[in-house]
Motif scaffolding. Sequence first.
Motif, PDB file in Angstrom:
ATOM      1  N   VAL A  88       0.834  -1.197   0.000  1.00  0.00           N
ATOM      2  CA  VAL A  88       0.000   0.000   0.000  1.00  0.00           C
ATOM      3  C   VAL A  88       0.871   1.251   0.000  1.00  0.00           C
ATOM      4  O   VAL A  88       0.583   2.247  -0.686  1.00  0.00           O
ATOM      5  N   VAL A  89       1.956   1.212   0.746  1.00  0.00           N
ATOM      6  CA  VAL A  89       2.884   2.342   0.767  1.00  0.00           C
ATOM      7  C   VAL A  89       3.452   2.599  -0.626  1.00  0.00           C
ATOM      8  O   VAL A  89       3.677   3.746  -1.031  1.00  0.00           O
ATOM      9  N   GLU A  90       3.673   1.546  -1.393  1.00  0.00           N
ATOM     10  CA  GLU A  90       4.191   1.694  -2.754  1.00  0.00           C
ATOM     11  C   GLU A  90       3.144   2.209  -3.730  1.00  0.00           C
ATOM     12  O   GLU A  90       3.478   2.609  -4.847  1.00  0.00           O
ATOM     13  N   GLY A  91       1.877   2.140  -3.341  1.00  0.00           N
ATOM     14  CA  GLY A  91       0.838   2.640  -4.223  1.00  0.00           C
ATOM     15  C   GLY A  91      -0.292   1.675  -4.499  1.00  0.00           C
ATOM     16  O   GLY A  91      -1.250   2.015  -5.206  1.00  0.00           O
ATOM     17  N   PHE A 112       2.973   3.406 -12.337  1.00  0.00           N
ATOM     18  CA  PHE A 112       3.504   3.146 -10.999  1.00  0.00           C
ATOM     19  C   PHE A 112       4.253   4.374 -10.485  1.00  0.00           C
ATOM     20  O   PHE A 112       5.169   4.889 -11.146  1.00  0.00           O
ATOM     21  N   THR A 113       3.881   4.838  -9.333  1.00  0.00           N
ATOM     22  CA  THR A 113       4.483   6.052  -8.767  1.00  0.00           C
ATOM     23  C   THR A 113       5.293   5.771  -7.496  1.00  0.00           C
ATOM     24  O   THR A 113       5.799   6.705  -6.860  1.00  0.00           O
ATOM     25  N   VAL A 135       1.415  -1.935 -10.005  1.00  0.00           N
ATOM     26  CA  VAL A 135       2.193  -2.686  -9.016  1.00  0.00           C
ATOM     27  C   VAL A 135       2.376  -4.142  -9.445  1.00  0.00           C
ATOM     28  O   VAL A 135       3.492  -4.670  -9.450  1.00  0.00           O
ATOM     29  N   ALA A 136       1.283  -4.795  -9.828  1.00  0.00           N
ATOM     30  CA  ALA A 136       1.322  -6.226 -10.146  1.00  0.00           C
ATOM     31  C   ALA A 136       0.904  -6.442 -11.595  1.00  0.00           C
ATOM     32  O   ALA A 136      -0.184  -6.922 -11.887  1.00  0.00           O
TER      33      ALA A 136
END
Length: 368
Positions: free
Chosen positions: A99-102, A129-130, A118-119
Amino acid sequence: MVSEVGVGTIAAGVAKCKSDVVLISGQDGGTGASPLNSLKHAGVPWEIGLADTQQTLVLNDLRDRIVVQVDGQMKTGRDVVVAALLGAEEFGFATAPLVVEGCIMMRVCHLDTCPVGVATQNPELRSRFTGKPEFVVTFFEFIAQQVREHLAALGFRTIAEAVGHVEALDARKAIDHWKAAGLDLAPVLARPEPGRAITSATTQDHGLEHALDNTLIAQAQTALERGEKVTIDLPISNVNRTVGTMLGHEVTKRYRGAGLEDDTIDVTFHGSAGQSFGAFVPRGITLRLLGDANDYVGKGLSGGRIVVRPARESMMDDSKDVIAGNVIGYGATGESFSCAARSASASWSVTLAPRLWWRVSAITPSST
């Protein structure tokens, strides 16, 4: 192991089988790639499974030889400290860092349609992807700070000092709540009798000096050193587990991913093989088993060849009896596994294609 009532007994068995680590996974865990049925119906809270595991390992004098991990929706430093007091030494975070990664928990990881990149392997979606590594680093720095604060409040200097000290948990506020009226947490918060180890202090003795692979390595020296073909014939029993793996390590250590020429080391075994026969075997090694094998034959097969067929004197019924256990070829990425009937029946082989699809070759009569 999934956190369940009684999981401690299974953990004790795992420790006796010389595992180095046991992971207790709570019911709340699971990213978007987890099956919905597992998310909703598998396991109980990690606190219950962890407490059961810690108490059982301590009471059976097994705790000092194994590391206990725990995971299942851990999000805060408080979760880490509670887990440590209940007996865990290592802690798994998965959903929170995602979740921290986005990650926005769309739960479409398996469809390659992740809208935030992300996936997915889709270039257009990946461009969205941010996330940055610094985000995750900062998250864990805050976790570490909160852990330090809780440890200081309890009078511990390190996580290692806190492991297993369940008496430091104060559950009165929770139990006094009207929703928990009558709840008895004594079994969960029980402290095993003093004098026994409550944390990992030693390492497992895996007895590798007695492994059958030592004999294989000794007899295969000409192949390992000069690439010359060798033929080996040995008995095997079900106490011999992961046979071929140490030999495979010696091949890979010398020849890296290329391995040796096919069938350079040709080994024939007679008897019943233990778990994970031929695990991770690289190219150049052929293992033939005349008998039967336990589960996980060819696990992680990496270019080697495995052949399993009944012993010629076997009384097994080719049409009914099984000669290799569950989960054949799990995680395998190359070459083949063959399983054949004893005589005048059918034989089949499986070639592991690069994309991990299993391609079954023709079923043909066999007279050998």
